[in-house]
Design a protein around this motif. Structure first.
Motif, short mmCIF file in Angstrom:
data_model
loop_
_atom_site.label_atom_id
_atom_site.label_comp_id
_atom_site.label_asym_id
_atom_site.label_seq_id
_atom_site.Cartn_x
_atom_site.Cartn_y
_atom_site.Cartn_z
N PRO A 1 81.37 39.33 45.98
CA PRO A 1 80.14 38.54 46.21
C PRO A 1 79.40 38.25 44.91
CG PRO A 1 79.76 40.84 46.75
CD PRO A 1 81.23 40.71 46.47
N THR A 2 78.49 37.30 44.98
CA THR A 2 77.62 37.01 43.84
C THR A 2 76.46 38.00 43.82
OG1 THR A 2 76.16 35.52 45.06
CG2 THR A 2 78.15 34.56 44.09
N MET A 3 75.77 38.08 42.69
CA MET A 3 74.58 38.92 42.62
C MET A 3 73.50 38.41 43.58
SD MET A 3 74.69 41.61 40.68
CE MET A 3 73.04 41.98 40.05
N GLN A 4 73.46 37.09 43.78
CA GLN A 4 72.49 36.55 44.72
C GLN A 4 72.81 37.00 46.14
OE1 GLN A 4 71.40 32.42 44.29
NE2 GLN A 4 71.73 32.43 42.08
N GLU A 5 74.09 37.02 46.49
CA GLU A 5 74.50 37.51 47.80
C GLU A 5 74.19 39.00 47.95
OE1 GLU A 5 78.29 34.95 49.30
OE2 GLU A 5 78.61 36.08 47.46
N ALA A 6 74.20 39.69 46.81
CA ALA A 6 73.91 41.13 46.83
C ALA A 6 72.42 41.43 46.88
CB ALA A 6 74.54 41.79 45.61
N GLY A 7 71.60 40.38 46.95
CA GLY A 7 70.18 40.59 47.11
C GLY A 7 69.32 40.28 45.90
N PHE A 8 69.92 39.74 44.82
CA PHE A 8 69.16 39.45 43.61
C PHE A 8 68.98 37.93 43.47
CE2 PHE A 8 70.67 43.68 43.10
CZ PHE A 8 69.67 44.35 42.40
N ALA A 9 68.00 37.42 44.16
CA ALA A 9 67.73 35.98 44.20
C ALA A 9 67.49 35.42 42.80
CB ALA A 9 66.52 35.70 45.09
N GLY A 10 68.14 34.30 42.51
CA GLY A 10 67.95 33.65 41.22
C GLY A 10 68.82 34.17 40.11
N PHE A 11 69.60 35.22 40.37
CA PHE A 11 70.48 35.78 39.33
C PHE A 11 71.64 34.82 39.15
CE2 PHE A 11 71.17 40.01 37.26
CZ PHE A 11 72.26 39.65 36.49
N ASP A 12 71.70 34.18 37.98
CA ASP A 12 72.74 33.18 37.71
C ASP A 12 73.06 33.15 36.22
OD1 ASP A 12 74.51 31.06 37.78
OD2 ASP A 12 72.96 29.53 38.01
N MET A 13 74.09 33.87 35.82
CA MET A 13 74.51 33.91 34.42
C MET A 13 76.01 33.65 34.35
SD MET A 13 72.23 37.07 32.89
CE MET A 13 72.59 36.63 31.18
N LEU A 14 76.39 32.69 33.50
CA LEU A 14 77.78 32.25 33.43
C LEU A 14 78.17 31.97 31.99
CD1 LEU A 14 80.33 31.17 35.04
CD2 LEU A 14 79.25 28.92 34.90
N GLY A 15 79.36 32.39 31.61
CA GLY A 15 79.91 32.01 30.31
C GLY A 15 80.62 30.68 30.46
#
Length: 322
Positions: A235-249
């Motif tokens: 899952p994504t960090m957002q799915e894990a409950g951290f809204a707005g967490f979006d970091m990508l290389g």
């Protein structure tokens, strides 16, 4: 006076007439792809893959020029000083060279916006929150609870700006007192995690994907907004409950500022053709990356968002410009 006016009009018309000619005749000589990394590993491998593919499409030799040093600033400065004729190409980290470096250095030898012409995005590298397979932790929520219980005896490792900023963002959002431990290279931090010296890491797929597949590490979440095709069940960090967490290389293609639009369009078309190939998808997956097609407009918009975000990330991580 009339003759002078007519000469000016002719020069003005000639200025615009040159662009179609440039696109039609381009390229007429060897193309150079500049990267800010050493030969033999990391970004050098996909850069040479794209160069070989471009040679076939463009019909001219394409060479890769390695200019490592100063967190890719040496390469960026060299490209910024090059002629904007489409013969010097720059494969650069959009999240690092073009977004975080302006916040890491008090003075740069280039301007990431004014000195470059965006062409397209190329590929992206997902980052994962990972723990040792020997850990009892099976999810981000369990990791958070575990680290809160440990207080300031909990720890994580990092060996780069991205991993530090991502870990500190998680730490801040979760309200943790976890301690950071610095390593020179990612491999050292990974060995420490596997041996039980660290509680968690945030690391790129290039370094960890095989460790996860071999059962030595467990991926709890991916830091990007969307799930990764490399580990689609994570899952994504957002799915894990951290809204707005979006970091990508991610990496994009750039030219020096004021490059002709027809040349930009031709290069974007060629590179997106390469990115769309199934062979490219398989190649990128093998080096822990994913295709990231785009356009001049999409990369410019993404870079603008990244510049703003990385300013916030590094401030939150208490990273001072040097």
């Amino acid at each position: 006076m009339k003759k002078s006016w007519m000469s000016g009009v002719a020069a003005f018309i000639g200025l615009f007439a040159v662009f179609p000619a440039q696109a039609q005749d381009y390229p007429a000589k060897t193309l150079t792809v500049v990267i800010g990394y050493a030969p033999g590993g990391g970004v050098d491998v996909p850069a040479r893959y794209f160069a070989a593919k471009l040679t076939k499409l463009a019909g001219v030799p394409v060479i890769v020029e390695n200019r490592p040093g100063a967190l890719t600033n040496i390469a960026a400065a060299a490209v910024a000083r090059s002629a904007p004729d489409g013969y010097t190409l720059f494969i650069a980290s959009g999240n690092a060279t073009m977004a975080s470096n302006p916040h890491l250095f008090k003075k740069l030898p280039f301007d990431p916006v004014k000195d470059f012409t965006p062409v397209t995005t190329l590929f992206k590298i997902p980052f994962f929150v990972i723990v040792s397979s020997n850990s009892s932790v099976k999810s981000v929520s369990e990791l958070t609870a575990y680290l809160k219980e440990k207080g300031d005896t909990g720890n994580y490792g990092y060996a780069g700006t991205f991993t530090l900023a991502a870990s500190e963002l998680y730490k801040t959002m979760a309200g943790l007192r976890t301690v950071a431990i610095t390593y020179k290279v990612p491999q050292q931090s990974m060995a420490a995690l596997i041996s039980g010296q660290l509680d968690f890491l945030i690391q790129d797929a290039t370094n960890v994907i095989r460790q996860v597949q071999a059962g030595r590490m467990r991926a709890l979440a991916v830091t990007s907004q969307q799930r990764s095709s490399l580990l689609p069940d994570v899952p994504t960090m957002q799915e894990a409950g951290f809204a707005g967490f979006d970091m990508l290389g991610w990496f994009g293609l750039y030219l020096p500022a004021n490059a002709p639009a027809p040349v930009v369009e031709k290069l974007a078309g060629w590179f997106n053709q390469i990115v769309a190939e199934e062979e490219t998808r398989k190649f990128l997956a093998n080096v822990g990356s994913e295709p990231f097609p785009g356009s001049a407009r999409s990369v410019a918009e993404l870079q603008a968002r990244e510049l703003e975000r990385w300013g916030r990330y590094l401030k939150a991580a208490r990273v001072e410009p040097q």
